[in-house]
Design a protein around this motif. Structure first.
Motif, PDB file in Angstrom:
ATOM      1  N   LEU A 176      66.346  42.776  23.034  1.00 55.49           N
ATOM      2  CA  LEU A 176      65.388  41.741  23.431  1.00 55.49           C
ATOM      3  C   LEU A 176      64.083  41.858  22.637  1.00 55.49           C
ATOM      4  O   LEU A 176      63.421  40.853  22.369  1.00 55.49           O
ATOM      5  N   PHE A 232      59.169  42.076  27.929  1.00 59.63           N
ATOM      6  CA  PHE A 232      59.999  41.761  26.766  1.00 59.63           C
ATOM      7  C   PHE A 232      59.980  40.252  26.522  1.00 59.63           C
ATOM      8  O   PHE A 232      59.770  39.473  27.458  1.00 59.63           O
ATOM      9  N   LEU A 235      65.558  44.688  35.185  1.00 60.69           N
ATOM     10  CA  LEU A 235      65.475  44.122  33.836  1.00 60.69           C
ATOM     11  C   LEU A 235      65.011  42.664  33.901  1.00 60.69           C
ATOM     12  O   LEU A 235      64.143  42.242  33.105  1.00 60.69           O
ATOM     13  N   ILE A 263      68.858  32.149  30.881  1.00 60.34           N
ATOM     14  CA  ILE A 263      69.504  33.340  31.430  1.00 60.34           C
ATOM     15  C   ILE A 263      70.535  32.920  32.471  1.00 60.34           C
ATOM     16  O   ILE A 263      70.239  32.121  33.366  1.00 60.34           O
ATOM     17  N   ARG A 309      67.193  46.147  26.367  1.00 60.68           N
ATOM     18  CA  ARG A 309      65.747  46.095  26.105  1.00 60.68           C
ATOM     19  C   ARG A 309      65.457  46.171  24.602  1.00 60.68           C
ATOM     20  O   ARG A 309      64.564  45.491  24.095  1.00 60.68           O
ATOM     21  N   ALA A 368      61.084  36.666  26.469  1.00 61.33           N
ATOM     22  CA  ALA A 368      62.031  36.043  27.388  1.00 61.33           C
ATOM     23  C   ALA A 368      63.048  35.204  26.627  1.00 61.33           C
ATOM     24  O   ALA A 368      62.675  34.381  25.793  1.00 61.33           O
ATOM     25  N   GLN A 382      61.271  42.513  34.614  1.00 61.25           N
ATOM     26  CA  GLN A 382      60.470  42.876  33.441  1.00 61.25           C
ATOM     27  C   GLN A 382      60.386  41.721  32.447  1.00 61.25           C
ATOM     28  O   GLN A 382      59.366  41.532  31.789  1.00 61.25           O
ATOM     29  N   ILE A 383      61.469  40.962  32.355  1.00 61.28           N
ATOM     30  CA  ILE A 383      61.483  39.828  31.429  1.00 61.28           C
ATOM     31  C   ILE A 383      60.710  38.643  31.997  1.00 61.28           C
ATOM     32  O   ILE A 383      59.807  38.095  31.354  1.00 61.28           O
TER      33      ILE A 383
END
Length: 398
Positions: free
Chosen positions: A43, A83, A73, A89, A40, A85, A76-77
């Motif tokens: 990021l 956070f 996590l 990914i 985190r 992005a 949340q992204i």
């Protein structure tokens, strides 16, 4: 390319790091987090192009690894936007059991999940292909996509003159963005096929010109951006029908009006691309031919090609007193319009590829005299012809 590798397995970290380095990714650009808390932090600080996320991850150092922490996590992204992005990914795991358990949840928010194991090398080819794709995307961002974009303030008669005088094969008109009308296509010069786009502003003025230019620079990434059309001129420098090559432009209204109605100027002039200005100067020998080709209503004299400043303002100025204000700003001032500086400002300050740019406009009225005739169509034609000749000469020269 900036990579964030999030994993708590040292052997897997080393295996992936070595592979990334073998793919010509600078070791300094490979960031490593061993738990969700550290991930985190990174990021929030770094702009990540590729994030490799272990399916089983501890929430903090020393804690037990769990798929729930990785899923949280990701949410949340991707879903909550807590956070910044990463652009891409990919999930990673060495555990077949974890892959089966969390595969469906991971695949809902990531590109794919790779099984990273010493016994299998399939993941290497998959990751190699993906990295090569990302590299090609980055290269495309650093390359011109269109050869020429023509931008006009008015659809008629300015852009219409381009359609009538340039040898173009174009698509139907479409909207790009929310309010910019555009046609895309090709033209051929000495056997070379050029990608071309033609657009016009949604309304006249420097604000619309600035906004549209910046949008076009990002969308089309043109090698050359040309504005043609009509402008006002000053009788001590130009005559009706003359074509002005704007070697520089500025907002004549910038500054402070004081009590005696004088303007304390605060000018920020921007120059057209010197290479295009130099080539444009050589077109003076073609002006007679352009003039004779136009058989409709036109001035009696063959037009001149004049190079000099073209100032921009947000409104048409008929007042002689106001005209004295901006006439005093430069002794060689040739013309005035409502868009040139907007285009020059956007191009000069654009953070991306350095597009060459120039404004070529023909004098349809003399700003410091009573306007007697309407030569809008003729002037649009003349500026379009000069613009076309400039494009031909530029691409022949390279």
């Amino acid at each position: 390319m900036q990579v964030l590798l999030i994993d708590d397995d040292e052997s897997k970290i080393n295996r992936l790091k070595d592979f990334l380095i073998s793919q010509k990714i600078n070791e300094k650009n490979i960031l490593i987090s061993r738990d969700a808390a550290d991930a985190r932090k990174k990021l929030a600080i770094y702009n990540i192009d590729l994030m490799l996320l272990d399916v089983l991850l501890p929430v903090r150092q020393g804690a037990k690894a769990s798929g729930e922490h990785s899923i949280e996590l990701l949410r949340q992204i991707v879903e909550d936007g807590v956070f910044p992005a990463p652009k891409n990914i990919i999930g990673i795991t060495a555990s077949e059991e974890a892959l089966k358990q969390f595969n469906s949840e991971f695949r809902g928010v990531v590109t794919q999940v790779l099984h990273i194991s010493p016994e299998f090398d399939d993941w290497k080819q998959i990751l190699h292909n993906f990295i090569e794709y990302l590299k090609r995307v980055e290269v495309s961002k650093k390359s011109f996509e269109y050869d020429v974009v023509v931008l006009n303030a008015l659809r008629k008669p300015e852009l219409e003159a381009v359609y009538n005088t340039w040898d173009l094969t174009l698509s139907d008109e479409c909207l790009v963005g929310s309010n910019i009308a555009c046609r895309k296509g090709i033209m051929s010069i000495a056997g070379r096929e050029l990608k071309v786009a033609c657009a016009h502003l949604s309304q006249m003025g420097p604000i619309a010109a600035t906004h549209t230019t910046e949008y076009i620079l990002n969308l089309f990434k043109p090698r050359i951006l040309i504005m043609t059309g009509i402008c006002g001129g000053f009788s001590d420098s130009v005559e009706l029908g003359d074509v002005v090559i704007a070697d520089k432009s500025w907002d004549w209204q910038a500054g402070k009006w004081v009590e005696d109605w004088s303007l304390l100027s605060a000018l920020d002039p921007k120059d057209a691309s010197s290479e295009l200005v130099t080539i444009a100067r050589t077109i003076d020998s073609d002006m007679q031919n352009f003039y004779q080709e136009y058989t409709k209503y036109r001035p009696e004299k063959t037009p001149k090609l004049v190079t000099g400043p073209m100032v921009t303002g947000s409104s048409v100025v008929a007042s002689q007193d106001i005209q004295k204000v901006f006439k005093s700003q430069h002794r060689k001032m040739c013309a005035i319009d409502m868009e040139c500086y907007g285009l020059y400002y956007s191009c000069a300050n654009h953070a991306g590829l350095k597009t060459k740019f120039i404004c070529i406009k023909s004098v349809s009225d003399l700003a410091d005299r009573e306007k007697a005739d309407n030569f809008h169509e003729y002037c649009s034609y003349m500026s379009a012809r000069v613009g076309m000749k400039l494009v031909e000469k530029y691409f022949l020269s390279i």
